[in-house]
Design a protein around this motif. Structure first.
Motif, PDB file in Angstrom:
ATOM      1  N   PHE A  46      13.750   6.580   1.921  1.00  0.00           N
ATOM      2  CA  PHE A  46      12.842   7.418   1.139  1.00  0.00           C
ATOM      3  C   PHE A  46      12.465   6.800  -0.201  1.00  0.00           C
ATOM      4  N   ASP A  47      13.222   5.837  -0.673  1.00  0.00           N
ATOM      5  CA  ASP A  47      12.788   5.070  -1.833  1.00  0.00           C
ATOM      6  C   ASP A  47      11.512   4.299  -1.470  1.00  0.00           C
ATOM      7  N   SER A  48      11.518   3.678  -0.288  1.00  0.00           N
ATOM      8  CA  SER A  48      10.313   2.963   0.154  1.00  0.00           C
ATOM      9  C   SER A  48       9.184   3.948   0.482  1.00  0.00           C
ATOM     10  N   PRO A  55       1.522  -1.763  -0.071  1.00  0.00           N
ATOM     11  CA  PRO A  55       1.666  -2.223   1.316  1.00  0.00           C
ATOM     12  C   PRO A  55       3.046  -2.800   1.649  1.00  0.00           C
ATOM     13  N   ALA A  56       3.664  -3.523   0.733  1.00  0.00           N
ATOM     14  CA  ALA A  56       4.998  -4.091   1.001  1.00  0.00           C
ATOM     15  C   ALA A  56       6.041  -2.991   1.166  1.00  0.00           C
ATOM     16  N   GLU A  57       5.909  -1.916   0.414  1.00  0.00           N
ATOM     17  CA  GLU A  57       6.855  -0.797   0.523  1.00  0.00           C
ATOM     18  C   GLU A  57       6.636  -0.018   1.823  1.00  0.00           C
ATOM     19  N   LEU A  58       5.373   0.114   2.239  1.00  0.00           N
ATOM     20  CA  LEU A  58       5.089   0.780   3.516  1.00  0.00           C
ATOM     21  C   LEU A  58       5.696  -0.021   4.663  1.00  0.00           C
ATOM     22  N   LYS A  59       5.581  -1.336   4.603  1.00  0.00           N
ATOM     23  CA  LYS A  59       6.170  -2.205   5.630  1.00  0.00           C
ATOM     24  C   LYS A  59       7.695  -2.077   5.620  1.00  0.00           C
ATOM     25  N   LYS A  60       8.278  -2.036   4.434  1.00  0.00           N
ATOM     26  CA  LYS A  60       9.729  -1.861   4.299  1.00  0.00           C
ATOM     27  C   LYS A  60      10.143  -0.513   4.899  1.00  0.00           C
ATOM     28  N   ASN A  88       0.139   7.801  10.049  1.00  0.00           N
ATOM     29  CA  ASN A  88       0.080   9.146   9.473  1.00  0.00           C
ATOM     30  C   ASN A  88       0.699   9.185   8.077  1.00  0.00           C
ATOM     31  N   THR A  89       1.807   8.484   7.912  1.00  0.00           N
ATOM     32  CA  THR A  89       2.452   8.422   6.600  1.00  0.00           C
ATOM     33  C   THR A  89       1.495   7.821   5.581  1.00  0.00           C
TER      34      THR A  89
END
Length: 167
Positions: A46-48, A55-60, A88-89
């Motif tokens: 949930f931190d990511s 975009p890097a956090e969504l991938k993480k 969706n996220t």
């Protein structure tokens, strides 16, 4: 068997890592380990999520889920795989709100030779207004494989305003 029924977790104000939780009932060292591991993975996923506009956090964030994850959302419907869930996220959550675990609500149940079930309540806070009006119950089924935790099933349900549940 350690942590036979469940290990209850409560968030504290210590660090942002695994030590940010405490066991709210006596438990064995093995139960402490399971509860600490799940609390740490909950924090990380949930931190990511909270930073997923990048975009890097969504991938993480996506890496915490199996490819065939099932996500059940009482108001949003069902997604049957990681690709659709992350789409969706990205569309509905990223940059719009963040998720917080409600302190003292997390329970962890071991699943023999598989992983764990995490249960709790989370709140959602709008980035735009700063208000934390949304609450929901959640269940995450975690699988531990090759020392990594991945979510296989997620349920987010009972969505309500914070004021709706004051009983």
């Amino acid at each position: 068997m350690p942590c036979k029924f469940y290990c209850s977790i409560a968030a504290s104000d210590k660090t942002a890592e695994a030590s940010h939780v405490g066991i709210s009932q006596p438990a064995t060292a093995l139960a402490d380990t399971l509860a600490t591991q799940i609390a740490a993975v909950d924090f990380a996923v949930f931190d990511s999520f909270n930073k997923c506009a990048a975009p890097a956090e969504l991938k993480k964030h996506a890496a915490f889920f199996t490819e065939n994850v099932e996500f059940y959302h009482d108001t949003g419907g069902v997604t049957w795989n990681r690709k659709d869930m992350i789409a969706n996220t990205e569309k509905y959550a990223c940059g719009h709100y963040r998720r917080e675990l409600v302190a003292g609500t997390m329970k962890v149940f071991p699943v023999k030779e598989f992983g764990a079930i995490e249960q709790g309540v989370h709140r959602f806070c709008s980035f735009e207004t700063g208000s934390c009006d949304g609450l929901a119950d959640f269940v995450i089924v975690w699988r531990k494989q090759d020392e990594q935790w991945k979510a296989t099933r997620v349920l987010s349900y009972g969505h309500r305003t914070a004021e709706a549940k004051k009983d």
